[in-house]
Design a protein around this motif. Sequence first.
Motif, short mmCIF file in Angstrom:
data_model
loop_
_atom_site.label_atom_id
_atom_site.label_comp_id
_atom_site.label_asym_id
_atom_site.label_seq_id
_atom_site.Cartn_x
_atom_site.Cartn_y
_atom_site.Cartn_z
N ALA A 28 0.83 -1.20 0.00
CA ALA A 28 0.00 0.00 0.00
C ALA A 28 0.86 1.26 0.00
N LYS A 29 2.06 1.14 0.57
CA LYS A 29 2.97 2.28 0.65
C LYS A 29 4.13 2.18 -0.34
N ASN A 30 4.17 1.12 -1.12
CA ASN A 30 5.28 0.89 -2.06
C ASN A 30 6.63 0.90 -1.35
N MET A 31 6.69 0.17 -0.25
CA MET A 31 7.90 0.15 0.56
C MET A 31 8.35 -1.28 0.83
N VAL A 32 9.66 -1.45 0.93
CA VAL A 32 10.28 -2.69 1.37
C VAL A 32 11.25 -2.34 2.48
N TYR A 33 11.34 -3.21 3.47
CA TYR A 33 12.17 -2.93 4.63
C TYR A 33 13.12 -4.09 4.91
N LEU A 34 14.22 -3.76 5.55
CA LEU A 34 15.14 -4.78 6.05
C LEU A 34 15.52 -4.38 7.48
N GLN A 35 14.95 -5.10 8.43
CA GLN A 35 15.29 -4.89 9.83
C GLN A 35 16.51 -5.73 10.15
N MET A 36 17.57 -5.07 10.61
CA MET A 36 18.83 -5.75 10.87
C MET A 36 19.16 -5.65 12.36
N ASN A 37 19.15 -6.78 13.03
CA ASN A 37 19.45 -6.83 14.46
C ASN A 37 20.77 -7.56 14.69
N SER A 38 21.32 -7.37 15.88
CA SER A 38 22.57 -8.05 16.25
C SER A 38 23.63 -7.91 15.18
N LEU A 39 23.83 -6.70 14.74
CA LEU A 39 24.76 -6.46 13.64
C LEU A 39 26.19 -6.81 14.02
N LYS A 40 26.92 -7.29 13.02
CA LYS A 40 28.31 -7.70 13.18
C LYS A 40 29.18 -6.88 12.24
N PRO A 41 30.47 -6.76 12.54
CA PRO A 41 31.36 -6.03 11.62
C PRO A 41 31.34 -6.59 10.21
N GLU A 42 31.17 -7.89 10.08
CA GLU A 42 31.13 -8.49 8.75
C GLU A 42 29.86 -8.16 7.96
N ASP A 43 28.91 -7.48 8.59
CA ASP A 43 27.72 -7.00 7.86
C ASP A 43 28.00 -5.67 7.16
#
Length: 124
Positions: free
Chosen positions: A75-90
């Motif tokens: 409905a909003k023309n949106m895509v999301y990526l929730q990123m938790n517990s991030l690491k340096p290799e991300d």
Amino acid sequence: QVQLVESGGGLVQAGNSLRLSCAASGRSFSSSAMGWFRQAPGKEREFVATISWRGGSIYYADSVKGRFTISRDNAKNMVYLQMNSLKPEDTAVYYCAARGALSGSVRTTEYDYWGQGTQVTVSS
């Protein structure tokens, strides 16, 4: 035609979270599967997550499974990526992509449209 603009990147410490957003324009967004990819310096672009046109089918790379969540709001023309517990290799430039098909894919070659990317840097 689908135009994509990512936002939400930044510099965070390991263990913290970020939420990336991808704003899409174009009439075909709601019938397009979407994906998130990333590219670190000196490395090839790699698959992160993909979601089908209605969100009923989702797939993650093993490296992010259990930490990242992809979602979409047609409905909003949106895509999301929730990123938790991030690491340096991300740490990488993260790209949003759209393909002219209902189902997602892990292959970069199967996506038709790409955003300009947003930088994510995770410090240790």
